[in-house]
Design a protein around this motif. Structure first.
Motif, PDB file in Angstrom:
ATOM      1  N   VAL A  75       0.833  -1.420  -0.049  1.00  7.66           N
ATOM      2  CA  VAL A  75       0.052  -0.063  -0.098  1.00  7.66           C
ATOM      3  C   VAL A  75       0.760   1.155  -0.009  1.00  7.66           C
ATOM      4  N   GLU A  76       1.865   1.404   0.824  1.00  8.19           N
ATOM      5  CA  GLU A  76       2.971   2.315   0.851  1.00  8.19           C
ATOM      6  C   GLU A  76       3.425   2.690  -0.364  1.00  8.19           C
ATOM      7  N   ASN A  77       3.948   1.652  -1.068  1.00  4.03           N
ATOM      8  CA  ASN A  77       4.405   1.629  -2.430  1.00  4.03           C
ATOM      9  C   ASN A  77       3.735   2.249  -3.634  1.00  4.03           C
ATOM     10  N   VAL A  78       2.354   1.737  -3.349  1.00  6.67           N
ATOM     11  CA  VAL A  78       1.192   2.083  -4.234  1.00  6.67           C
ATOM     12  C   VAL A  78       1.240   3.616  -4.136  1.00  6.67           C
TER      13      VAL A  78
ATOM     14  N   SER B 131       9.454  -7.125 -20.529  1.00 10.93           N
ATOM     15  CA  SER B 131       9.149  -6.012 -20.879  1.00 10.93           C
ATOM     16  C   SER B 131       8.377  -4.888 -20.144  1.00 10.93           C
ATOM     17  N   LEU B 132       7.695  -5.480 -19.084  1.00 10.16           N
ATOM     18  CA  LEU B 132       7.023  -4.842 -18.314  1.00 10.16           C
ATOM     19  C   LEU B 132       7.912  -3.686 -17.649  1.00 10.16           C
ATOM     20  N   PRO B 133       7.385  -2.524 -17.217  1.00  4.08           N
ATOM     21  CA  PRO B 133       8.232  -1.413 -16.608  1.00  4.08           C
ATOM     22  C   PRO B 133       8.532  -2.015 -14.897  1.00  4.08           C
ATOM     23  N   ASN B 134       9.509  -1.457 -14.536  1.00  2.61           N
ATOM     24  CA  ASN B 134      10.076  -1.966 -13.285  1.00  2.61           C
ATOM     25  C   ASN B 134       9.045  -1.474 -12.129  1.00  2.61           C
ATOM     26  N   ASP B 135       8.280  -0.743 -12.259  1.00  2.00           N
ATOM     27  CA  ASP B 135       7.261  -0.463 -11.231  1.00  2.00           C
ATOM     28  C   ASP B 135       6.195  -1.125 -11.381  1.00  2.00           C
ATOM     29  N   THR B 136       6.091  -2.383 -11.904  1.00  6.35           N
ATOM     30  CA  THR B 136       5.028  -3.407 -12.256  1.00  6.35           C
ATOM     31  C   THR B 136       5.149  -4.502 -11.407  1.00  6.35           C
TER      32      THR B 136
ATOM     33  N   ASN C 181      15.057 -12.976 -13.968  1.00  4.93           N
ATOM     34  CA  ASN C 181      15.573 -12.009 -12.802  1.00  4.93           C
ATOM     35  C   ASN C 181      14.738 -10.613 -13.085  1.00  4.93           C
ATOM     36  N   LEU C 182      13.593 -10.632 -12.423  1.00  9.60           N
ATOM     37  CA  LEU C 182      13.018  -9.268 -12.548  1.00  9.60           C
ATOM     38  C   LEU C 182      13.056  -8.320 -11.220  1.00  9.60           C
ATOM     39  N   GLY C 183      13.725  -9.018 -10.233  1.00 11.22           N
ATOM     40  CA  GLY C 183      14.086  -8.151  -9.143  1.00 11.22           C
ATOM     41  C   GLY C 183      12.604  -7.863  -8.272  1.00 11.22           C
ATOM     42  N   ASP C 184      12.841  -6.798  -7.471  1.00 13.43           N
ATOM     43  CA  ASP C 184      11.855  -6.451  -6.455  1.00 13.43           C
ATOM     44  C   ASP C 184      11.736  -4.924  -6.501  1.00 13.43           C
ATOM     45  N   ILE C 185      10.533  -4.398  -5.857  1.00 10.97           N
ATOM     46  CA  ILE C 185      10.473  -3.197  -5.681  1.00 10.97           C
ATOM     47  C   ILE C 185      10.292  -3.144  -4.029  1.00 10.97           C
ATOM     48  N   ASN C 186      11.497  -2.307  -3.669  1.00 13.56           N
ATOM     49  CA  ASN C 186      11.711  -1.967  -2.218  1.00 13.56           C
ATOM     50  C   ASN C 186      11.298  -3.360  -1.205  1.00 13.56           C
TER      51      ASN C 186
END
Length: 177
Positions: A16-19, A49-54, A70-75
């Motif tokens: 929720v915070e990251n959204v 191909s998705l943006p890194n904020d997805t 390897n798509l990583g993470d968001i925070n």
């Protein structure tokens, strides 16, 4: 089902915070089944191909096309949250309904969620029917369509639920916002 819901709710405050702060801009439900043929690489290419904020919410065999990337993470939040197999897609619906509640929205279609459902086997029908029952609109299906979709059924799905087929990666990424 319980594992993804537990994991998601453990991350719920972070999500929720990251959204809210814009770090997560979009969720894409990529559920369903896909074949093993090398020519069916749409979902691998789409995921990469998705943006890194997805964040990808997934269930079903299509995930085997992109869960090795390897798509990583968001925070600290993994960019792929896996509910399991097709019959675990209910978890994805629970998450969407919970997000709707958290963000105090009136309609599930107001969420920043897009649906890109892989179609290969008949059991994906239940995933589609569940989404339609929830009132989800603008679902993309592909890379092939179910054999039972006659012109009349297609027209009904298009007019009532705005269902369409996938196209090419660049166009679909743009259309998913």
């Amino acid at each position: 089902m319980a594992l993804l819901i537990h994991r998601f709710f453990a991350l719920a405050d972070q999500v929720v915070e990251n959204v809210k702060n814009g770090s997560i801009r979009k969720f894409v439900v990529m559920a369903g089944c896909d074949g093993r043929q090398p020519s069916r690489s749409y979902y691998t290419d789409f995921a990469s191909s998705l943006p890194n904020d997805t964040i990808i919410l997934t269930a079903g065999c299509a995930k085997y096309r992109y869960n090795k990337l390897n798509l990583g993470d968001i925070n600290g939040i993994p960019r792929v949250l896996d509910a399991g197999q097709c019959n675990d897609s209910y978890s994805l619906a629970v998450i969407a309904l919970k997000l709707k509640e958290i963000f105090e929205l009136n309609d599930i279609n107001e969420l920043p969620i897009s649906y890109n459902i892989a179609w290969y086997e008949q059991k994906a029908v239940i995933v589609l029917l569940a989404l339609l029952h929830l009132g989800v609109k603008n679902i993309k299906l592909g890379p092939t369509l179910p054999a039972f979709i006659t012109p009349d059924v297609a027209n009904f799905l298009i007019e009532t639920f705005k269902i369409s087929t996938i196209s090419d990666i660049a166009t679909d990424i743009k259309n998913f916002g």
